[in-house]
Design a protein around this motif. Structure first.
Motif, PDB file in Angstrom:
ATOM      1  N   ASN A   1      -3.613   6.418   7.927  1.00 38.41           N
ATOM      2  CA  ASN A   1      -3.925   6.898   6.576  1.00 38.41           C
ATOM      3  C   ASN A   1      -2.869   7.844   6.014  1.00 38.41           C
ATOM      4  OD1 ASN A   1      -6.114   5.927   5.001  1.00 38.41           O
ATOM      5  ND2 ASN A   1      -6.704   8.035   4.618  1.00 38.41           N
ATOM      6  N   ASN A   2      -1.663   7.809   6.579  1.00 37.37           N
ATOM      7  CA  ASN A   2      -0.544   8.577   6.019  1.00 37.37           C
ATOM      8  C   ASN A   2       0.043   7.764   4.873  1.00 37.37           C
ATOM      9  OD1 ASN A   2       2.161   9.484   5.516  1.00 37.37           O
ATOM     10  ND2 ASN A   2       2.126  10.556   7.483  1.00 37.37           N
ATOM     11  N   ARG A   3      -0.198   8.201   3.623  1.00 36.73           N
ATOM     12  CA  ARG A   3       0.170   7.404   2.451  1.00 36.73           C
ATOM     13  C   ARG A   3       1.686   7.207   2.354  1.00 36.73           C
ATOM     14  NH1 ARG A   3      -4.408   9.037  -0.477  1.00 36.73           N
ATOM     15  NH2 ARG A   3      -6.229   8.475   0.626  1.00 36.73           N
ATOM     16  N   THR A   4       2.443   8.264   2.692  1.00 35.08           N
ATOM     17  CA  THR A   4       3.901   8.156   2.619  1.00 35.08           C
ATOM     18  C   THR A   4       4.417   7.083   3.571  1.00 35.08           C
ATOM     19  OG1 THR A   4       4.062  10.490   2.038  1.00 35.08           O
ATOM     20  CG2 THR A   4       6.072   9.432   2.854  1.00 35.08           C
ATOM     21  N   LEU A   5       3.902   7.117   4.819  1.00 32.42           N
ATOM     22  CA  LEU A   5       4.328   6.129   5.812  1.00 32.42           C
ATOM     23  C   LEU A   5       3.840   4.733   5.430  1.00 32.42           C
ATOM     24  CD1 LEU A   5       5.688   5.429   8.465  1.00 32.42           C
ATOM     25  CD2 LEU A   5       3.604   6.146   9.669  1.00 32.42           C
ATOM     26  N   ALA A   6       2.618   4.636   4.903  1.00 31.75           N
ATOM     27  CA  ALA A   6       2.073   3.332   4.489  1.00 31.75           C
ATOM     28  C   ALA A   6       2.937   2.718   3.386  1.00 31.75           C
ATOM     29  CB  ALA A   6       0.629   3.486   4.022  1.00 31.75           C
ATOM     30  N   ALA A   7       3.339   3.550   2.421  1.00 34.16           N
ATOM     31  CA  ALA A   7       4.200   3.055   1.336  1.00 34.16           C
ATOM     32  C   ALA A   7       5.530   2.565   1.884  1.00 34.16           C
ATOM     33  CB  ALA A   7       4.431   4.177   0.318  1.00 34.16           C
ATOM     34  N   LYS A   8       6.065   3.297   2.868  1.00 32.92           N
ATOM     35  CA  LYS A   8       7.330   2.902   3.499  1.00 32.92           C
ATOM     36  C   LYS A   8       7.177   1.566   4.215  1.00 32.92           C
ATOM     37  CE  LYS A   8      10.989   4.746   6.476  1.00 32.92           C
ATOM     38  NZ  LYS A   8      11.410   5.866   7.342  1.00 32.92           N
ATOM     39  N   LEU A   9       6.061   1.381   4.940  1.00 33.39           N
ATOM     40  CA  LEU A   9       5.812   0.122   5.645  1.00 33.39           C
ATOM     41  C   LEU A   9       5.729  -1.054   4.671  1.00 33.39           C
ATOM     42  CD1 LEU A   9       3.110   1.258   8.254  1.00 33.39           C
ATOM     43  CD2 LEU A   9       5.437   0.515   8.776  1.00 33.39           C
ATOM     44  N   LEU A  10       5.157  -0.788   3.497  1.00 34.63           N
ATOM     45  CA  LEU A  10       4.981  -1.844   2.501  1.00 34.63           C
ATOM     46  C   LEU A  10       6.219  -2.050   1.636  1.00 34.63           C
ATOM     47  CD1 LEU A  10       1.376  -0.828   1.407  1.00 34.63           C
ATOM     48  CD2 LEU A  10       1.982  -2.966   2.560  1.00 34.63           C
ATOM     49  N   GLY A  11       7.154  -1.078   1.688  1.00 33.81           N
ATOM     50  CA  GLY A  11       8.366  -1.191   0.880  1.00 33.81           C
ATOM     51  C   GLY A  11       8.132  -0.916  -0.593  1.00 33.81           C
ATOM     52  N   ILE A  12       7.149  -0.029  -0.884  1.00 30.73           N
ATOM     53  CA  ILE A  12       6.860   0.331  -2.266  1.00 30.73           C
ATOM     54  C   ILE A  12       6.841   1.846  -2.399  1.00 30.73           C
ATOM     55  CG2 ILE A  12       5.550  -1.773  -2.744  1.00 30.73           C
ATOM     56  CD1 ILE A  12       2.982  -0.195  -2.329  1.00 30.73           C
ATOM     57  N   SER A  13       6.800   2.364  -3.627  1.00 33.60           N
ATOM     58  CA  SER A  13       6.751   3.798  -3.845  1.00 33.60           C
ATOM     59  C   SER A  13       5.339   4.326  -3.611  1.00 33.60           C
ATOM     60  CB  SER A  13       7.185   4.137  -5.275  1.00 33.60           C
ATOM     61  OG  SER A  13       6.238   3.625  -6.202  1.00 33.60           O
ATOM     62  N   ARG A  14       5.234   5.659  -3.369  1.00 33.95           N
ATOM     63  CA  ARG A  14       3.919   6.263  -3.195  1.00 33.95           C
ATOM     64  C   ARG A  14       3.081   6.115  -4.454  1.00 33.95           C
ATOM     65  NH1 ARG A  14       3.510  12.181  -0.845  1.00 33.95           N
ATOM     66  NH2 ARG A  14       1.349  11.683  -1.295  1.00 33.95           N
ATOM     67  N   ALA A  15       3.735   6.264  -5.610  1.00 40.60           N
ATOM     68  CA  ALA A  15       3.005   6.150  -6.875  1.00 40.60           C
ATOM     69  C   ALA A  15       2.365   4.774  -7.028  1.00 40.60           C
ATOM     70  CB  ALA A  15       3.952   6.427  -8.033  1.00 40.60           C
ATOM     71  N   LEU A  16       3.129   3.721  -6.689  1.00 42.06           N
ATOM     72  CA  LEU A  16       2.591   2.361  -6.783  1.00 42.06           C
ATOM     73  C   LEU A  16       1.483   2.143  -5.759  1.00 42.06           C
ATOM     74  CD1 LEU A  16       2.636  -0.423  -8.028  1.00 42.06           C
ATOM     75  CD2 LEU A  16       4.502  -1.051  -6.465  1.00 42.06           C
ATOM     76  N   LEU A  17       1.651   2.737  -4.551  1.00 39.80           N
ATOM     77  CA  LEU A  17       0.609   2.613  -3.531  1.00 39.80           C
ATOM     78  C   LEU A  17      -0.700   3.222  -4.031  1.00 39.80           C
ATOM     79  CD1 LEU A  17      -0.412   1.952  -0.672  1.00 39.80           C
ATOM     80  CD2 LEU A  17       0.479   4.174   0.069  1.00 39.80           C
ATOM     81  N   TYR A  18      -0.627   4.440  -4.596  1.00 37.49           N
ATOM     82  CA  TYR A  18      -1.835   5.089  -5.120  1.00 37.49           C
ATOM     83  C   TYR A  18      -2.480   4.246  -6.228  1.00 37.49           C
ATOM     84  CZ  TYR A  18      -1.475   9.530  -2.628  1.00 37.49           C
ATOM     85  OH  TYR A  18      -1.478  10.501  -1.653  1.00 37.49           O
ATOM     86  N   LYS A  19      -1.646   3.680  -7.087  1.00 38.20           N
ATOM     87  CA  LYS A  19      -2.159   2.852  -8.172  1.00 38.20           C
ATOM     88  C   LYS A  19      -2.927   1.648  -7.621  1.00 38.20           C
ATOM     89  CE  LYS A  19      -0.654   0.152 -12.204  1.00 38.20           C
ATOM     90  NZ  LYS A  19       0.516  -0.348 -12.962  1.00 38.20           N
ATOM     91  N   ARG A  20      -2.313   0.969  -6.617  1.00 32.54           N
ATOM     92  CA  ARG A  20      -2.976  -0.210  -6.012  1.00 32.54           C
ATOM     93  C   ARG A  20      -4.235   0.195  -5.250  1.00 32.54           C
ATOM     94  NH1 ARG A  20      -0.343  -2.601  -9.178  1.00 32.54           N
ATOM     95  NH2 ARG A  20       1.304  -4.132  -8.747  1.00 32.54           N
ATOM     96  N   MET A  21      -4.215   1.356  -4.588  1.00 32.64           N
ATOM     97  CA  MET A  21      -5.402   1.816  -3.839  1.00 32.64           C
ATOM     98  C   MET A  21      -6.561   2.050  -4.790  1.00 32.64           C
ATOM     99  SD  MET A  21      -3.662   4.385  -1.033  1.00 32.64           S
ATOM    100  CE  MET A  21      -5.231   4.942  -0.371  1.00 32.64           C
ATOM    101  N   HIS A  22      -6.273   2.597  -5.985  1.00 29.35           N
ATOM    102  CA  HIS A  22      -7.328   2.770  -6.992  1.00 29.35           C
ATOM    103  C   HIS A  22      -7.843   1.426  -7.470  1.00 29.35           C
ATOM    104  CE1 HIS A  22      -7.649   7.062  -7.697  1.00 29.35           C
ATOM    105  NE2 HIS A  22      -6.317   7.178  -7.567  1.00 29.35           N
ATOM    106  N   GLU A  23      -6.939   0.485  -7.688  1.00 26.75           N
ATOM    107  CA  GLU A  23      -7.336  -0.846  -8.161  1.00 26.75           C
ATOM    108  C   GLU A  23      -8.256  -1.551  -7.177  1.00 26.75           C
ATOM    109  OE1 GLU A  23      -3.867  -3.106  -9.017  1.00 26.75           O
ATOM    110  OE2 GLU A  23      -3.172  -1.808 -10.629  1.00 26.75           O
ATOM    111  N   TYR A  24      -7.941  -1.390  -5.877  1.00 27.90           N
ATOM    112  CA  TYR A  24      -8.707  -2.097  -4.833  1.00 27.90           C
ATOM    113  C   TYR A  24      -9.812  -1.233  -4.234  1.00 27.90           C
ATOM    114  CZ  TYR A  24      -4.727  -5.288  -5.105  1.00 27.90           C
ATOM    115  OH  TYR A  24      -3.757  -6.152  -5.539  1.00 27.90           O
ATOM    116  N   ASN A  25     -10.073  -0.059  -4.861  1.00 30.59           N
ATOM    117  CA  ASN A  25     -11.136   0.843  -4.394  1.00 30.59           C
ATOM    118  C   ASN A  25     -10.946   1.240  -2.932  1.00 30.59           C
ATOM    119  OD1 ASN A  25     -13.462   2.372  -4.776  1.00 30.59           O
ATOM    120  ND2 ASN A  25     -14.802   0.730  -4.045  1.00 30.59           N
ATOM    121  N   LEU A  26      -9.708   1.597  -2.566  1.00 29.77           N
ATOM    122  CA  LEU A  26      -9.382   1.983  -1.201  1.00 29.77           C
ATOM    123  C   LEU A  26      -9.231   3.502  -1.053  1.00 29.77           C
ATOM    124  CD1 LEU A  26      -6.771  -0.787  -0.338  1.00 29.77           C
ATOM    125  CD2 LEU A  26      -9.128  -0.631   0.446  1.00 29.77           C
ATOM    126  N   ILE A  27      -9.539   4.252  -2.093  1.00 29.78           N
ATOM    127  CA  ILE A  27      -9.465   5.719  -2.028  1.00 29.78           C
ATOM    128  C   ILE A  27     -10.875   6.291  -1.916  1.00 29.78           C
ATOM    129  CG2 ILE A  27      -8.948   7.788  -3.383  1.00 29.78           C
ATOM    130  CD1 ILE A  27      -6.437   6.514  -4.320  1.00 29.78           C
TER     131      ILE A  27
END
Length: 466
Positions: A440-466
């Protein structure tokens, strides 16, 4: 009189107040939330630490009471968080957050304080270290050499082929001859090397390992034989001992010896023949008393025919050859490996409720395991970390072995599935998997996915993962 006392105690035990008293006295900072993150239970210790009253917090969302809590996130992921540091009112606490699971569904989360302050934890560590030192000093002879991790007790041998190999290795341990361990990657050659050393007469001496495939060709001689101060540019002050000198009176284990350069092979042959080494930059010879265990997944005879390996060194190594069979040829060993590995992984991850179904075990036994024991361990660890259900099924095993973390229908692989639906489900699963992998480390998760933290947070809100 005794009967009356027993009756009173029995009545008291059934009383809710009695159970509440037990929870108040035995657990620090106890709190329970439901799957939505609402507080459904606290004890007196929690009230005192957070300076709140029972009626003020029951029914409220946990984030309203504790600013930096992660309890609601554990309720969503179902992944326990054990012994982590949390700051509460200016103090450091070591806390655990444990999900209550039923058939893979998280019903709620238990939160508790394991240690009041990190100083208390540090003092506990100091006490453990002190006891360990006292225990070591009290033993006249350690059962396990400090340089090694395995003994013959760690070698699983149920099938006939495994039993024969283990018996050969046991006999080899009693001698001082060179041993050549052969077999595919991941079969457990290093486990055998450790075990042979620990049962040999050299078990009080060092066990020094060198992976020949991990050493640059220009560094081989200095690694094996050491060097004197000033032997070359960049040499350490005072020089350096090589692996053979470090292994004196013990065992040296040369893993992946088929990758050793030819010029180093000639020097190794001389060491084995003369039992002496000469450091780089020195004219003096140093006597060494070392037993050699070598290992390779290569066919050394083929390498000899190709001119890539010295024949005289091969014959010098091939005194007691031990070929460890691949896991697919010893299927009777697989259930025992699974039992041992699953127990170890349960302790490592703090997950004790998961069980492997009979059908899943059959699937594991039927697989051919090209990566052998190492691959089996990796698959089981992936199952432990990723599968959200209490019972691991045959389908879970098949999808993970195939490198697919979800079932086909979860990806909407049907003739009625639209491209948008497929993309939605695939992206959601990829983000969920990255969050699990990163704890659940958002910075590391974004790095694994190859996207920015901002985009990760946006997608997490979209998919109700927060």
């Amino acid at each position: 009189m005794a009967s009356a006392n027993y009756s009173s105690l029995e009545n008291l035990s059934e009383n809710k107040v009695f159970l509440q008293t037990i929870l108040d006295l035995s657990i620090k900072g106890l709190m329970v939330i439901d799957c939505e993150g609402k507080i459904i239970f606290i004890n007196k210790s929690f009230e005192e630490i957070h300076n709140v009253a029972h009626d003020e917090v029951i029914g409220k969302h946990v984030t309203e009471i504790i600013e930096n809590t992660r309890m609601h996130l554990v309720a969503k992921t179902g992944i326990p968080e054990k012994d982590v540091i949390q700051h509460i009112h200016g103090h450091e606490y070591v806390v655990s957050r444990l999900p209550i699971l039923e058939n893979g569904k998280c019903l709620g989360v238990i939160g508790l304080i394991r240690f009041e302050y990190t100083d208390e934890l540090k003092n506990a560590y100091k006490q453990v270290e002190k006891l360990q030192i006292e225990l070591q000093n009290s033993k006249s002879r350690s059962k396990m050499n400090p340089y090694t991790n395995f003994t013959f007790d760690d070698i699983v041998a149920i099938s006939n082929s495994s039993l024969q190999i283990k018996q050969t290795a046991l006999r080899a341990a009693a001698s001082d001859s060179t041993v050549l361990l052969l077999g595919e990657t991941g079969v457990g050659k290093e486990v055998y090397a450790h075990s042979i050393h620990n049962l040999s007469k050299r078990n009080k001496g060092p066990f020094i390992r060198l992976n020949c495939s991990a050493i640059q060709e220009t560094l081989f001689e200095s690694e094996l034989f050491g060097y004197e101060e000033g032997a070359f540019t960049g040499a350490k002050k005072g020089g350096k001992k090589g692996k053979f000198e470090l292994a004196d009176t013990g065992t040296i284990f040369l893993d992946e010896i088929g990758d050793m350069p030819l010029n180093v092979q000639s020097r190794l042959l001389r060491v084995l023949q003369e039992s002496e080494i000469d450091k780089l930059g020195s004219e003096a010879l140093i006597k060494v008393d070392v037993r050699l265990i070598a290992a390779t997944n290569e066919n050394l005879e083929e390498l000899v025919n190709q001119g890539k390996f010295r024949s005289d060194l091969f014959y010098r190594l091939n005194v007691i050859p031990i070929t460890i069979p691949p896991l697919r040829e010893r299927q009777l060993d697989i259930p025992a490996f699974i039992k041992i590995m699953w127990k170890r992984l349960s302790v490592k991850h703090g997950i004790y409720h998961k069980k492997i179904s009979y059908e899943a075990l059959q699937t594991l036994e039927a697989y051919n395991w090209p990566g052998n024991v190492r691959e089996l361990n990796n698959v089981l660890e992936r199952v432990m970390a990723i599968v959200p259900h209490d019972i691991v099924t045959e389908e879970h095993i098949r999808t993970i072995i195939q490198g697919n973390q979800t079932k086909k229908e979860e990806y909407c692989m049907t003739k009625n599935c639209t491209l948008n639906e497929l993309l939605y489900n695939t992206e959601k699963e990829a983000i969920s998997f990255a969050l699990v992998r990163s704890n659940n480390n958002r910075t590391l998760a974004a790095k694994l996915l190859g996207i920015s933290r901002a985009l990760l947070y946006k997608r997490m809100h979209e998919y109700n993962l927060i």
